[in-house]
Design a protein around this motif. Sequence first.
Motif, mmCIF file in Angstrom:
data_model
loop_
_atom_site.group_PDB
_atom_site.id
_atom_site.type_symbol
_atom_site.label_atom_id
_atom_site.label_comp_id
_atom_site.label_asym_id
_atom_site.label_seq_id
_atom_site.Cartn_x
_atom_site.Cartn_y
_atom_site.Cartn_z
ATOM 1 N N ASP A 1 10.529 -54.040 12.980
ATOM 2 C CA ASP A 1 9.962 -52.872 13.654
ATOM 3 C C ASP A 1 10.533 -52.664 15.051
ATOM 4 O O ASP A 1 10.228 -51.649 15.698
ATOM 5 N N ARG A 2 11.387 -53.579 15.525
ATOM 6 C CA ARG A 2 11.881 -53.474 16.896
ATOM 7 C C ARG A 2 13.395 -53.546 17.010
ATOM 8 O O ARG A 2 13.969 -53.052 17.980
ATOM 9 N N VAL A 3 14.034 -54.212 16.076
ATOM 10 C CA VAL A 3 15.433 -54.579 16.273
ATOM 11 C C VAL A 3 16.361 -53.374 16.333
ATOM 12 O O VAL A 3 17.367 -53.386 17.060
ATOM 13 N N HIS A 4 16.068 -52.301 15.604
ATOM 14 C CA HIS A 4 16.946 -51.131 15.613
ATOM 15 C C HIS A 4 16.981 -50.497 16.995
ATOM 16 O O HIS A 4 18.056 -50.168 17.526
ATOM 17 N N THR A 5 15.806 -50.335 17.599
ATOM 18 C CA THR A 5 15.737 -49.752 18.945
ATOM 19 C C THR A 5 16.477 -50.624 19.949
ATOM 20 O O THR A 5 17.231 -50.129 20.799
ATOM 21 N N CYS A 6 16.258 -51.937 19.859
ATOM 22 C CA CYS A 6 16.902 -52.864 20.786
ATOM 23 C C CYS A 6 18.421 -52.792 20.656
ATOM 24 O O CYS A 6 19.133 -52.669 21.660
ATOM 25 N N LEU A 7 18.939 -52.867 19.441
ATOM 26 C CA LEU A 7 20.390 -52.899 19.239
ATOM 27 C C LEU A 7 21.036 -51.560 19.554
ATOM 28 O O LEU A 7 22.145 -51.510 20.112
ATOM 29 N N THR A 8 20.371 -50.476 19.213
ATOM 30 C CA THR A 8 20.926 -49.167 19.523
ATOM 31 C C THR A 8 21.118 -49.007 21.023
ATOM 32 O O THR A 8 22.140 -48.484 21.492
ATOM 33 N N ALA A 9 20.150 -49.488 21.795
ATOM 34 C CA ALA A 9 20.261 -49.415 23.251
ATOM 35 C C ALA A 9 21.390 -50.311 23.758
ATOM 36 O O ALA A 9 22.169 -49.909 24.631
ATOM 37 N N LEU A 10 21.502 -51.515 23.223
ATOM 38 C CA LEU A 10 22.559 -52.422 23.667
ATOM 39 C C LEU A 10 23.948 -51.861 23.367
ATOM 40 O O LEU A 10 24.860 -51.934 24.205
ATOM 41 N N LEU A 11 24.109 -51.301 22.185
ATOM 42 C CA LEU A 11 25.421 -50.774 21.795
ATOM 43 C C LEU A 11 25.766 -49.491 22.540
ATOM 44 O O LEU A 11 26.928 -49.074 22.544
ATOM 45 N N ALA A 12 24.773 -48.881 23.178
ATOM 46 C CA ALA A 12 25.016 -47.687 24.003
ATOM 47 C C ALA A 12 25.268 -48.049 25.460
ATOM 48 O O ALA A 12 25.308 -47.159 26.319
ATOM 49 N N SER A 13 25.444 -49.331 25.755
ATOM 50 C CA SER A 13 25.657 -49.777 27.130
ATOM 51 C C SER A 13 26.896 -49.135 27.735
ATOM 52 O O SER A 13 27.949 -49.037 27.093
ATOM 53 N N ARG A 14 26.770 -48.710 28.986
ATOM 54 C CA ARG A 14 27.871 -48.073 29.702
ATOM 55 C C ARG A 14 28.479 -49.039 30.714
ATOM 56 O O ARG A 14 27.839 -49.992 31.146
ATOM 57 N N ASP A 15 29.709 -48.769 31.076
ATOM 58 C CA ASP A 15 30.446 -49.533 32.082
ATOM 59 C C ASP A 15 30.722 -50.969 31.655
ATOM 60 O O ASP A 15 31.009 -51.827 32.486
ATOM 61 N N VAL A 16 30.617 -51.253 30.355
ATOM 62 C CA VAL A 16 30.997 -52.566 29.819
ATOM 63 C C VAL A 16 32.006 -52.305 28.707
ATOM 64 O O VAL A 16 31.640 -52.065 27.556
ATOM 65 N N SER A 17 33.268 -52.327 29.049
ATOM 66 C CA SER A 17 34.309 -51.946 28.087
ATOM 67 C C SER A 17 34.602 -53.041 27.076
ATOM 68 O O SER A 17 35.071 -52.753 25.970
ATOM 69 N N ASP B 1 17.325 -58.399 8.485
ATOM 70 C CA ASP B 1 18.749 -58.582 8.219
ATOM 71 C C ASP B 1 19.401 -57.323 7.672
ATOM 72 O O ASP B 1 20.549 -57.006 7.999
ATOM 73 N N THR B 2 18.668 -56.575 6.869
ATOM 74 C CA THR B 2 19.219 -55.329 6.310
ATOM 75 C C THR B 2 19.506 -54.322 7.416
ATOM 76 O O THR B 2 20.564 -53.678 7.434
ATOM 77 N N ILE B 3 18.591 -54.199 8.345
ATOM 78 C CA ILE B 3 18.766 -53.263 9.458
ATOM 79 C C ILE B 3 19.957 -53.666 10.312
ATOM 80 O O ILE B 3 20.809 -52.842 10.670
ATOM 81 N N VAL B 4 20.039 -54.958 10.626
ATOM 82 C CA VAL B 4 21.100 -55.436 11.509
ATOM 83 C C VAL B 4 22.458 -55.317 10.839
ATOM 84 O O VAL B 4 23.442 -54.893 11.465
ATOM 85 N N ARG B 5 22.545 -55.650 9.571
ATOM 86 C CA ARG B 5 23.840 -55.588 8.876
ATOM 87 C C ARG B 5 24.319 -54.142 8.716
ATOM 88 O O ARG B 5 25.527 -53.881 8.743
ATOM 89 N N LYS B 6 23.394 -53.228 8.560
ATOM 90 C CA LYS B 6 23.794 -51.828 8.483
ATOM 91 C C LYS B 6 24.399 -51.371 9.802
ATOM 92 O O LYS B 6 25.433 -50.674 9.818
ATOM 93 N N LEU B 7 23.785 -51.753 10.913
ATOM 94 C CA LEU B 7 24.341 -51.404 12.223
ATOM 95 C C LEU B 7 25.684 -52.092 12.451
ATOM 96 O O LEU B 7 26.614 -51.508 13.023
ATOM 97 N N ALA B 8 25.818 -53.344 11.976
ATOM 98 C CA ALA B 8 27.075 -54.072 12.150
ATOM 99 C C ALA B 8 28.206 -53.422 11.359
ATOM 100 O O ALA B 8 29.368 -53.443 11.796
ATOM 101 N N ALA B 9 27.876 -52.837 10.240
ATOM 102 C CA ALA B 9 28.901 -52.169 9.438
ATOM 103 C C ALA B 9 29.424 -50.915 10.127
ATOM 104 O O ALA B 9 30.536 -50.463 9.843
ATOM 105 N N GLU B 10 28.624 -50.384 11.052
ATOM 106 C CA GLU B 10 29.007 -49.160 11.745
ATOM 107 C C GLU B 10 29.653 -49.419 13.096
ATOM 108 O O GLU B 10 30.236 -48.512 13.694
ATOM 109 N N ASP B 11 29.518 -50.655 13.622
ATOM 110 C CA ASP B 11 30.042 -50.948 14.957
ATOM 111 C C ASP B 11 30.649 -52.353 14.970
ATOM 112 O O ASP B 11 29.930 -53.347 14.838
#
Length: 376
Positions: free
Chosen positions: A47-63, A79-89
């Motif tokens: 219930d939390r990991v998607h929001t957390c990871l989406t914010a982290l992957l949107a980090s600016r000024d960290v190339s 694990d399903t949520i995280v692996r889906k995001l990993a497949a996209e980034d």
Amino acid sequence: MARSGAVGALVVAAHTAVNAWLLRDPAASVPVRERVSVVLPVRDEADRVHTCLTALLASRDVSDLEVLVYDDQSSDGTDTIVRKLAAEDPRLRVLTGPEPGPGWLGKPHACARAAREATGTVIVFVDADVTVAPHGVARAVGLLRGTGLDLVSPYPRQLAVSVPERLVQPLLQWSWLALLPLRAAERSARPSLTAANGQFLCVDAAAYTRAGGHAAVRGAVLDDLALLRAVKRSGGRGVVADGTDLATTWMYDGWAPLRDGYAKSLWAAGGSPAASLGQLAGLGWLFVVPAVAALRGSRLGLAGYLAGVAGRVVAARRTGSRSWPDALAHPVSVGLLGQLTALSWWRRWRGTARWKGRLLDGPVHRTSAGRTFDRP
């Protein structure tokens, strides 16, 4: 007793104001020129990991960013949520492993295994209930490098919605602002002069390795404090900092999770029943006794009560928390903390403390000499 407690509350309020002024603020975001590894340990956080990871992957000024998620035997679809995001980034990697071995608690185990795979010169540890601002990671790294410290813990803004949350959660940031001399804490290796928050923690990778990493704190319930103490023992320096604009977290939704969350760890904050009792007695003397005296018509008691309220207001405004009318209930907050501490020790004594479905430790027994020991 009311007179001395009131005077003490006034001193603590003044110290809180000084610390609020001294608290380190992250500078404006600038591009980070080094590789940053973000470590996210998760166990049943669907219930939390998607929001957390989406914010982290949107980090600016960290190339040059990598995000390492260690999935610790989740059973709720995390694990399903995280692996889906990993497949996209491609910056996101998902790691898994066995159950923690003997002597290991779950979170230190997950952090250690993920950190082992980290390739950055800076490691940022984040919890799944944290939402990092777009420039949060970059500003945390900038704070680390700009201060010359080895570890900084930008304290996220704590959300509190229900009445129990509003009574207890503000005590987190109030406690170190009120009672910890921040500048001395940066320089001192004394374990008592330590405050950190594992929700958002930024450490130099070399300093982390010198300190032994999470392997050095494998059995620590309060692994964040233990890690900073390990860094200090190895010659490093670190301290808590202002993370109000860098990240936000909502730790507990309501009374039951809040009760169980604090019950798992408050015993460790004291270290021993006698130490916990002493800490609570001190807080009661400073903030409950004057309030009771004020109800009986004591002007000095009223001054002490208002000093406690003032300290809470200063801490809340400095850390982005609600101040009114919650600060008025400061003596009630201290009393509730005492109840939670007693419950924590009771569960510790009986060996029933659990977190994320795992027993934290075995029961505590007393020898004939009165010392304590843990059942293996």
